[in-house]
Motif scaffolding. Structure first.
Motif, PDB file in Angstrom:
ATOM      1  N   ARG A 116      -9.546   7.267   0.055  1.00 34.62           N
ATOM      2  CA  ARG A 116     -10.500   6.840   1.061  1.00 34.62           C
ATOM      3  C   ARG A 116     -11.908   6.858   0.477  1.00 34.62           C
ATOM      4  O   ARG A 116     -12.269   7.795  -0.235  1.00 34.62           O
ATOM      5  N   SER A 147       0.810  -1.204   0.000  1.00 34.78           N
ATOM      6  CA  SER A 147       0.000   0.000   0.000  1.00 34.78           C
ATOM      7  C   SER A 147       0.848   1.261   0.000  1.00 34.78           C
ATOM      8  O   SER A 147       0.338   2.336  -0.221  1.00 34.78           O
ATOM      9  N   ALA A 148       2.157   1.139   0.239  1.00 36.18           N
ATOM     10  CA  ALA A 148       2.990   2.328   0.345  1.00 36.18           C
ATOM     11  C   ALA A 148       3.131   3.031  -1.003  1.00 36.18           C
ATOM     12  O   ALA A 148       3.133   4.252  -1.069  1.00 36.18           O
ATOM     13  N   PRO A 196      -6.154  -0.163  -2.790  1.00 30.55           N
ATOM     14  CA  PRO A 196      -5.027   0.112  -1.881  1.00 30.55           C
ATOM     15  C   PRO A 196      -5.491   0.519  -0.476  1.00 30.55           C
ATOM     16  O   PRO A 196      -4.880   0.161   0.521  1.00 30.55           O
ATOM     17  N   TRP A 197      -6.603   1.257  -0.409  1.00 26.32           N
ATOM     18  CA  TRP A 197      -7.128   1.662   0.892  1.00 26.32           C
ATOM     19  C   TRP A 197      -7.623   0.453   1.680  1.00 26.32           C
ATOM     20  O   TRP A 197      -7.430   0.381   2.903  1.00 26.32           O
ATOM     21  N   TRP A 228      -5.763  -1.818  12.735  1.00 29.63           N
ATOM     22  CA  TRP A 228      -6.678  -2.672  11.988  1.00 29.63           C
ATOM     23  C   TRP A 228      -7.676  -3.377  12.892  1.00 29.63           C
ATOM     24  O   TRP A 228      -8.822  -3.612  12.494  1.00 29.63           O
ATOM     25  N   LEU A 273      -3.625   6.262  -1.749  1.00 24.77           N
ATOM     26  CA  LEU A 273      -4.763   5.809  -0.940  1.00 24.77           C
ATOM     27  C   LEU A 273      -5.933   6.756  -1.147  1.00 24.77           C
ATOM     28  O   LEU A 273      -5.875   7.917  -0.766  1.00 24.77           O
ATOM     29  N   THR A 325      -4.432  -3.672   7.338  1.00 21.03           N
ATOM     30  CA  THR A 325      -3.048  -3.956   7.751  1.00 21.03           C
ATOM     31  C   THR A 325      -2.429  -2.864   8.611  1.00 21.03           C
ATOM     32  O   THR A 325      -1.334  -3.057   9.138  1.00 21.03           O
ATOM     33  N   THR A 326      -3.081  -1.729   8.751  1.00 17.12           N
ATOM     34  CA  THR A 326      -2.509  -0.648   9.548  1.00 17.12           C
ATOM     35  C   THR A 326      -2.468  -1.053  11.025  1.00 17.12           C
ATOM     36  O   THR A 326      -3.100  -2.033  11.419  1.00 17.12           O
ATOM     37  N   ARG A 336       1.032  -7.333   7.500  1.00 15.40           N
ATOM     38  CA  ARG A 336       1.073  -7.059   8.945  1.00 15.40           C
ATOM     39  C   ARG A 336       2.313  -7.668   9.585  1.00 15.40           C
ATOM     40  O   ARG A 336       2.953  -7.047  10.445  1.00 15.40           O
ATOM     41  N   HIS A 352      -4.687  -1.139   3.157  1.00 17.15           N
ATOM     42  CA  HIS A 352      -4.247  -0.302   4.283  1.00 17.15           C
ATOM     43  C   HIS A 352      -5.176  -0.497   5.488  1.00 17.15           C
ATOM     44  O   HIS A 352      -4.714  -0.639   6.622  1.00 17.15           O
ATOM     45  N   ASP A 353      -6.477  -0.507   5.240  1.00 18.00           N
ATOM     46  CA  ASP A 353      -7.473  -0.631   6.306  1.00 18.00           C
ATOM     47  C   ASP A 353      -7.316  -1.936   7.085  1.00 18.00           C
ATOM     48  O   ASP A 353      -7.549  -1.973   8.284  1.00 18.00           O
TER      49      ASP A 353
END
Length: 152
Positions: A17, A10-11, A38-39, A49, A15, A45-46, A120, A42-43
């Motif tokens: 939203r 995702s980097a 991608p979001w 999460w 992103l 794996t952040t 993750r 991110h959602d």
């Protein structure tokens, strides 16, 4: 979505939203358009999460909880206790199947199964390595201060 995004993180991707209505659709289990993929990664794996998953689960359970409170006959406190019990049970199951639910969302977004877990785990390894470097540097500073106080 024919292509598999297994190797992409995702980097590098922008992103975007989803808006409130798209997020509500997503929270209720719907598939988002490809531009939000991608979001979604991110959602799921952040660092937050788990909190995000719990928020989505809570939103999902508001529909049946609302129906119980509005449509069942009886005193409100009985309906409230039934709704509360259902909420607790639903959250328990949501936590029990959290990794699987996250992987399902990532798969819906076009990534291969296991991508969220891999991202993750890599982030955890990176954080661990950074923490290790930070701790070693702090220990070296403490040792230097100790030697300084001892006159060495």
């Amino acid at each position: 979505m024919a292509e598999d995004r297994a190797g992409t993180g995702s980097a590098g991707a922008a992103l975007r939203r989803p808006g409130p209505l798209w997020w509500l659709w997503y929270a209720l289990g719907g598939r988002l358009p490809e531009r939000f993929s991608p979001w979604v990664l991110h959602d799921t794996t952040t660092r937050s999460w788990v909190v995000r998953h719990m928020a989505r689960a809570f939103v999902q359970m508001m529909v049946p909880i609302g129906l119980v409170l509005l449509l069942l006959p009886g005193e409100f406190w009985i309906r409230g206790m039934a709704a509360f019990g259902g909420l607790l049970l639903g959250m328990f199951y949501s936590v029990a199947y959290m990794p699987e639910a996250a992987e399902h969302r990532v798969k819906q977004a076009g990534y291969s199964v296991g991508t969220a877990t891999a991202v993750r785990e890599e982030a955890a390894r990176t954080r661990h390595a950074e923490d290790s470097v930070r701790r070693r540097a702090a220990a070296a500073r403490r040792a230097a201060r100790y030697r300084e106080r001892q006159g060495h």
